[in-house]
Enzyme design. Sequence first.
Site, PDB file in Angstrom:
ATOM      1  N   HIS A 143      -4.398   1.805   7.839  1.00 53.88           N
ATOM      2  CA  HIS A 143      -3.002   2.274   7.900  1.00 53.88           C
ATOM      3  C   HIS A 143      -2.788   3.396   6.874  1.00 53.88           C
ATOM      4  CE1 HIS A 143       1.541   1.451   7.896  1.00 53.88           C
ATOM      5  NE2 HIS A 143       1.364   2.222   6.841  1.00 53.88           N
ATOM      6  N   GLU A 144      -3.257   3.169   5.642  1.00 54.33           N
ATOM      7  CA  GLU A 144      -3.046   4.162   4.581  1.00 54.33           C
ATOM      8  C   GLU A 144      -3.856   5.429   4.839  1.00 54.33           C
ATOM      9  OE1 GLU A 144      -0.632   3.732   2.662  1.00 54.33           O
ATOM     10  OE2 GLU A 144      -0.375   1.601   3.100  1.00 54.33           O
ATOM     11  N   HIS A 153      -2.165   7.825   6.992  1.00 57.67           N
ATOM     12  CA  HIS A 153      -1.185   8.665   6.290  1.00 57.67           C
ATOM     13  C   HIS A 153      -1.813   9.980   5.813  1.00 57.67           C
ATOM     14  CE1 HIS A 153       2.521   6.369   5.988  1.00 57.67           C
ATOM     15  NE2 HIS A 153       1.883   5.293   5.592  1.00 57.67           N
ATOM     16  N   CYS A 175       5.855  -0.183   7.151  1.00 54.66           N
ATOM     17  CA  CYS A 175       5.527   0.981   6.328  1.00 54.66           C
ATOM     18  C   CYS A 175       6.730   1.323   5.448  1.00 54.66           C
ATOM     19  CB  CYS A 175       5.189   2.164   7.235  1.00 54.66           C
ATOM     20  SG  CYS A 175       4.770   3.664   6.347  1.00 54.66           S
ATOM     21  N   LEU A 176       6.469   1.639   4.179  1.00 59.18           N
ATOM     22  CA  LEU A 176       7.572   1.962   3.264  1.00 59.18           C
ATOM     23  C   LEU A 176       8.315   3.229   3.698  1.00 59.18           C
ATOM     24  CD1 LEU A 176       5.923   1.120  -0.180  1.00 59.18           C
ATOM     25  CD2 LEU A 176       7.615  -0.229   1.088  1.00 59.18           C
ATOM     26  N   GLY A 190       0.831  -1.195   0.000  1.00 60.31           N
ATOM     27  CA  GLY A 190       0.000   0.000   0.000  1.00 60.31           C
ATOM     28  C   GLY A 190       0.866   1.246   0.000  1.00 60.31           C
ATOM     29  N   GLN A 197       3.352   9.928   0.720  1.00 59.55           N
ATOM     30  CA  GLN A 197       4.635   9.233   0.862  1.00 59.55           C
ATOM     31  C   GLN A 197       5.588   9.513  -0.302  1.00 59.55           C
ATOM     32  OE1 GLN A 197       2.552   5.317   1.975  1.00 59.55           O
ATOM     33  NE2 GLN A 197       4.492   5.144   3.026  1.00 59.55           N
TER      34      GLN A 197
HETATM   35 NI    NI Z   1       2.657   3.315   5.602  1.00 58.96          NI
END
Ligand code: NI
Length: 176
Positions: A137-138, A141, A95-96, A47, A52
Amino acid sequence: MAIREILTVPDPVLKQVSTPVEGGVTDELRALMDDMLETMYDAPGIGLAAIQIGVPKRIIVMDLSHSEEKRAPKYFVNPEILETVEETTPYEEGCLSIPDVFDEVDRPVKCLIRYLDYDGNQVEEWAEGLYAVCIQHEMDHLEGTLFIDHLSRLKRQRAVEKVKKAKRLASKTKAA
Ligand code: NI
């Protein structure tokens, strides 16, 4: 399509609140979502929110298929959580933007979401299992919230230090 740079903690941009997309899903927006998806696959991750890659718009891409042959991308423009159930369950998240850090976060097991898809159609559906974890989660963000913000202050500080240290080491290796 192009692979964009993924911002990592403690980049302050990640704390920004993203703004709603206005004017529907345009070709320009689809091009951005194509880039986001390619960036996510390249990372690799399941995701990615637009913030991000430094774009403060309420857009998310996701693919929970875990398969390179049978990809199943999903796109979310202006997603909203309309309802959540009371039952919560812990899931080990990553998380990226916080590479190599994983920890358990408690979230509702199901949520009802509404969003515009890649074609601009409005979709309303219940998300459960990994889908529910990932969309929550997304969507965090989009509010400038990271999964480590759900952890203790000590764990959060450790996570940020770990990412900073890895970055320092990587830049040293490049220079050598
Ligand atoms: Ni994340």
